[in-house]
Design a protein around this motif. Structure first.
Motif, PDB file in Angstrom:
ATOM      1  N   ILE A  16       0.842  -1.202   0.000  1.00  0.00           N
ATOM      2  CA  ILE A  16       0.000   0.000   0.000  1.00  0.00           C
ATOM      3  C   ILE A  16       0.873   1.246   0.000  1.00  0.00           C
ATOM      4  O   ILE A  16       0.628   2.195  -0.755  1.00  0.00           O
ATOM      5  N   LEU A  17       1.920   1.245   0.829  1.00  0.00           N
ATOM      6  CA  LEU A  17       2.816   2.403   0.910  1.00  0.00           C
ATOM      7  C   LEU A  17       3.505   2.655  -0.430  1.00  0.00           C
ATOM      8  O   LEU A  17       3.601   3.798  -0.879  1.00  0.00           O
ATOM      9  N   ARG A  18       3.970   1.585  -1.078  1.00  0.00           N
ATOM     10  CA  ARG A  18       4.624   1.739  -2.387  1.00  0.00           C
ATOM     11  C   ARG A  18       3.642   2.271  -3.416  1.00  0.00           C
ATOM     12  O   ARG A  18       3.958   3.158  -4.206  1.00  0.00           O
ATOM     13  N   GLY A  19       2.423   1.715  -3.413  1.00  0.00           N
ATOM     14  CA  GLY A  19       1.400   2.163  -4.353  1.00  0.00           C
ATOM     15  C   GLY A  19       1.031   3.619  -4.143  1.00  0.00           C
ATOM     16  O   GLY A  19       0.893   4.386  -5.093  1.00  0.00           O
ATOM     17  N   ALA A  20       0.885   4.013  -2.873  1.00  0.00           N
ATOM     18  CA  ALA A  20       0.534   5.403  -2.548  1.00  0.00           C
ATOM     19  C   ALA A  20       1.649   6.347  -2.966  1.00  0.00           C
ATOM     20  O   ALA A  20       1.391   7.392  -3.568  1.00  0.00           O
ATOM     21  N   ARG A  21       2.882   5.983  -2.679  1.00  0.00           N
ATOM     22  CA  ARG A  21       4.024   6.841  -3.043  1.00  0.00           C
ATOM     23  C   ARG A  21       4.059   7.054  -4.558  1.00  0.00           C
ATOM     24  O   ARG A  21       4.199   8.178  -5.040  1.00  0.00           O
ATOM     25  N   ASP A  22       3.906   5.966  -5.290  1.00  0.00           N
ATOM     26  CA  ASP A  22       3.936   6.044  -6.751  1.00  0.00           C
ATOM     27  C   ASP A  22       2.801   6.920  -7.275  1.00  0.00           C
ATOM     28  O   ASP A  22       3.010   7.775  -8.143  1.00  0.00           O
ATOM     29  N   LEU A  23       1.607   6.744  -6.738  1.00  0.00           N
ATOM     30  CA  LEU A  23       0.460   7.512  -7.201  1.00  0.00           C
ATOM     31  C   LEU A  23       0.565   8.989  -6.811  1.00  0.00           C
ATOM     32  O   LEU A  23       0.220   9.869  -7.601  1.00  0.00           O
ATOM     33  N   PHE A  24       1.052   9.261  -5.606  1.00  0.00           N
ATOM     34  CA  PHE A  24       1.255  10.650  -5.182  1.00  0.00           C
ATOM     35  C   PHE A  24       2.217  11.355  -6.136  1.00  0.00           C
ATOM     36  O   PHE A  24       2.013  12.503  -6.508  1.00  0.00           O
ATOM     37  N   ILE A  25       3.265  10.655  -6.520  1.00  0.00           N
ATOM     38  CA  ILE A  25       4.258  11.240  -7.430  1.00  0.00           C
ATOM     39  C   ILE A  25       3.652  11.463  -8.815  1.00  0.00           C
ATOM     40  O   ILE A  25       3.859  12.506  -9.425  1.00  0.00           O
ATOM     41  N   ARG A  26       2.884  10.505  -9.291  1.00  0.00           N
ATOM     42  CA  ARG A  26       2.283  10.609 -10.628  1.00  0.00           C
ATOM     43  C   ARG A  26       1.199  11.678 -10.709  1.00  0.00           C
ATOM     44  O   ARG A  26       1.151  12.438 -11.660  1.00  0.00           O
ATOM     45  N   ARG A  27       0.319  11.692  -9.707  1.00  0.00           N
ATOM     46  CA  ARG A  27      -0.851  12.574  -9.779  1.00  0.00           C
ATOM     47  C   ARG A  27      -0.808  13.782  -8.861  1.00  0.00           C
ATOM     48  O   ARG A  27      -1.556  14.723  -9.052  1.00  0.00           O
ATOM     49  N   GLY A  28       0.015  13.704  -7.834  1.00  0.00           N
ATOM     50  CA  GLY A  28       0.000  14.735  -6.807  1.00  0.00           C
ATOM     51  C   GLY A  28      -0.835  14.267  -5.621  1.00  0.00           C
ATOM     52  O   GLY A  28      -1.691  13.383  -5.771  1.00  0.00           O
ATOM     53  N   TYR A  29      -0.588  14.865  -4.482  1.00  0.00           N
ATOM     54  CA  TYR A  29      -1.286  14.458  -3.258  1.00  0.00           C
ATOM     55  C   TYR A  29      -2.784  14.719  -3.362  1.00  0.00           C
ATOM     56  O   TYR A  29      -3.603  13.842  -3.072  1.00  0.00           O
ATOM     57  N   ASN A  30      -3.166  15.909  -3.777  1.00  0.00           N
ATOM     58  CA  ASN A  30      -4.581  16.289  -3.787  1.00  0.00           C
ATOM     59  C   ASN A  30      -5.409  15.464  -4.763  1.00  0.00           C
ATOM     60  O   ASN A  30      -6.570  15.162  -4.492  1.00  0.00           O
ATOM     61  N   ALA A  31      -4.824  15.111  -5.899  1.00  0.00           N
ATOM     62  CA  ALA A  31      -5.579  14.414  -6.945  1.00  0.00           C
ATOM     63  C   ALA A  31      -5.760  12.920  -6.673  1.00  0.00           C
ATOM     64  O   ALA A  31      -6.617  12.284  -7.278  1.00  0.00           O
ATOM     65  N   ALA A  32      -4.987  12.365  -5.778  1.00  0.00           N
ATOM     66  CA  ALA A  32      -5.072  10.930  -5.495  1.00  0.00           C
ATOM     67  C   ALA A  32      -6.025  10.675  -4.328  1.00  0.00           C
ATOM     68  O   ALA A  32      -5.828  11.205  -3.245  1.00  0.00           O
ATOM     69  N   SER A  33      -7.052   9.878  -4.565  1.00  0.00           N
ATOM     70  CA  SER A  33      -7.993   9.532  -3.495  1.00  0.00           C
ATOM     71  C   SER A  33      -7.586   8.203  -2.865  1.00  0.00           C
ATOM     72  O   SER A  33      -6.771   7.461  -3.428  1.00  0.00           O
ATOM     73  N   MET A  34      -8.163   7.877  -1.723  1.00  0.00           N
ATOM     74  CA  MET A  34      -7.886   6.586  -1.085  1.00  0.00           C
ATOM     75  C   MET A  34      -8.325   5.454  -2.015  1.00  0.00           C
ATOM     76  O   MET A  34      -7.654   4.422  -2.076  1.00  0.00           O
ATOM     77  N   GLU A  35      -9.419   5.645  -2.738  1.00  0.00           N
ATOM     78  CA  GLU A  35      -9.887   4.609  -3.671  1.00  0.00           C
ATOM     79  C   GLU A  35      -8.893   4.433  -4.821  1.00  0.00           C
ATOM     80  O   GLU A  35      -8.599   3.311  -5.234  1.00  0.00           O
ATOM     81  N   ASP A  36      -8.345   5.547  -5.316  1.00  0.00           N
ATOM     82  CA  ASP A  36      -7.310   5.469  -6.369  1.00  0.00           C
ATOM     83  C   ASP A  36      -6.097   4.699  -5.856  1.00  0.00           C
ATOM     84  O   ASP A  36      -5.534   3.855  -6.565  1.00  0.00           O
ATOM     85  N   ILE A  37      -5.701   5.013  -4.626  1.00  0.00           N
ATOM     86  CA  ILE A  37      -4.536   4.344  -4.023  1.00  0.00           C
ATOM     87  C   ILE A  37      -4.821   2.855  -3.852  1.00  0.00           C
ATOM     88  O   ILE A  37      -3.980   2.010  -4.154  1.00  0.00           O
ATOM     89  N   ARG A  38      -6.024   2.546  -3.373  1.00  0.00           N
ATOM     90  CA  ARG A  38      -6.412   1.141  -3.171  1.00  0.00           C
ATOM     91  C   ARG A  38      -6.290   0.362  -4.480  1.00  0.00           C
ATOM     92  O   ARG A  38      -5.703  -0.722  -4.523  1.00  0.00           O
ATOM     93  N   LYS A  39      -6.828   0.937  -5.562  1.00  0.00           N
ATOM     94  CA  LYS A  39      -6.774   0.273  -6.876  1.00  0.00           C
ATOM     95  C   LYS A  39      -5.328   0.144  -7.359  1.00  0.00           C
ATOM     96  O   LYS A  39      -4.925  -0.892  -7.867  1.00  0.00           O
ATOM     97  N   HIS A  40      -4.575   1.226  -7.221  1.00  0.00           N
ATOM     98  CA  HIS A  40      -3.185   1.241  -7.697  1.00  0.00           C
ATOM     99  C   HIS A  40      -2.320   0.228  -6.938  1.00  0.00           C
ATOM    100  O   HIS A  40      -1.446  -0.405  -7.522  1.00  0.00           O
ATOM    101  N   ALA A  41      -2.603   0.081  -5.638  1.00  0.00           N
ATOM    102  CA  ALA A  41      -1.839  -0.865  -4.814  1.00  0.00           C
ATOM    103  C   ALA A  41      -2.378  -2.290  -4.951  1.00  0.00           C
ATOM    104  O   ALA A  41      -1.756  -3.238  -4.466  1.00  0.00           O
ATOM    105  N   ASN A  42      -3.548  -2.415  -5.609  1.00  0.00           N
ATOM    106  CA  ASN A  42      -4.173  -3.713  -5.833  1.00  0.00           C
ATOM    107  C   ASN A  42      -4.480  -4.448  -4.525  1.00  0.00           C
ATOM    108  O   ASN A  42      -4.102  -5.595  -4.328  1.00  0.00           O
ATOM    109  N   VAL A  43      -5.171  -3.726  -3.623  1.00  0.00           N
ATOM    110  CA  VAL A  43      -5.588  -4.316  -2.350  1.00  0.00           C
ATOM    111  C   VAL A  43      -7.085  -4.061  -2.151  1.00  0.00           C
ATOM    112  O   VAL A  43      -7.678  -3.236  -2.836  1.00  0.00           O
ATOM    113  N   SER A  44      -7.642  -4.765  -1.196  1.00  0.00           N
ATOM    114  CA  SER A  44      -9.068  -4.583  -0.909  1.00  0.00           C
ATOM    115  C   SER A  44      -9.299  -3.314  -0.096  1.00  0.00           C
ATOM    116  O   SER A  44      -8.370  -2.781   0.523  1.00  0.00           O
TER     117      SER A  44
END
Length: 198
Positions: A16-44
């Motif tokens: 989850i941490l790796r997925g969130a870091r990657d998504l924050f870098i790609r989209r920015g903190y504000n644009a990334a939602s918890m649901e986006d992070i969940r999908k990107h990290a491939n977790v429930s």
């Protein structure tokens, strides 16, 4: 359904941490939602909220990991037989290289666009202060070797950290990399000259 082992639970947390870091870098903190992070990290959904209650908590965990990695990275690159003066120059180079980390832009976005509560801000300061003992140890080593004059090592470490941190503005001002390297080195030279015992 079998319960996850502690190792599997930690693996999921790190995923989850790796997925969130990657998504924050790609989209920015504000644009990334918890649901986006969940999908990107491939977790429930259950997994992400079991480990992290909010996006802010995720960011803080990543920032803490980054700080620890910064210290560990320096310790691996630090050569024990190197004189304290050379260590300060090498540390300035290491500091400058760290500003290439795109996650720092995410932290900057978080700090400038959010209403950061006092507790979170204090925690970020506390994490940044983890670098001070690294600098202080080099200064104490230099004093013991007679290279640096006797002074308050904690205070000098704070001045060095503030100087290096302040130079981070060059990153946002798009100063070319080679010029940034020269500026960091010059700052380290001025600092060393100021505390030199000679």
């Amino acid at each position: 359904m079998a319960r996850k082992t502690a190792e599997e639970t930690e693996r999921t947390r790190q995923q989850i941490l790796r997925g969130a870091r990657d998504l924050f870098i790609r989209r920015g903190y504000n644009a990334a939602s918890m649901e986006d992070i969940r999908k990107h990290a491939n977790v429930s959904k259950g997994s992400i909220y079991y480990h992290f209650k909010s996006k802010q908590q995720l960011l803080m965990e990543i920032f803490e990991q980054k700080t620890i990695e910064w210290i560990e990275g320096w310790r691996k690159s630090e050569k024990p037989d190197m004189p304290a003066v050379e260590k300060l120059y090498a540390l300035a180079d290491y500091w400058q290289e760290d500003f290439d980390d795109p996650f720092l832009k995410v932290v900057d976005e978080f700090l400038t666009s959010q209403g950061v509560d006092t507790g979170t801000f204090e925690k970020m300061i506390e994490l940044a202060q983890m670098q001070y003992p690294v600098i202080q140890a080099i200064i104490e080593e230099g004093v013991a070797a007679g290279a640096f004059k006797r002074d308050d090592p904690a205070e000098l470490a704070y001045i060095f950290a503030a100087t290096m941190g302040g130079l981070g503005m060059a990153y946002y001002e798009k100063v070319p990399r080679d010029r940034m390297q020269a500026i960091y080195r010059k700052a380290a030279e001025l600092f060393v000259r100021g505390i030199s015992a000679k």
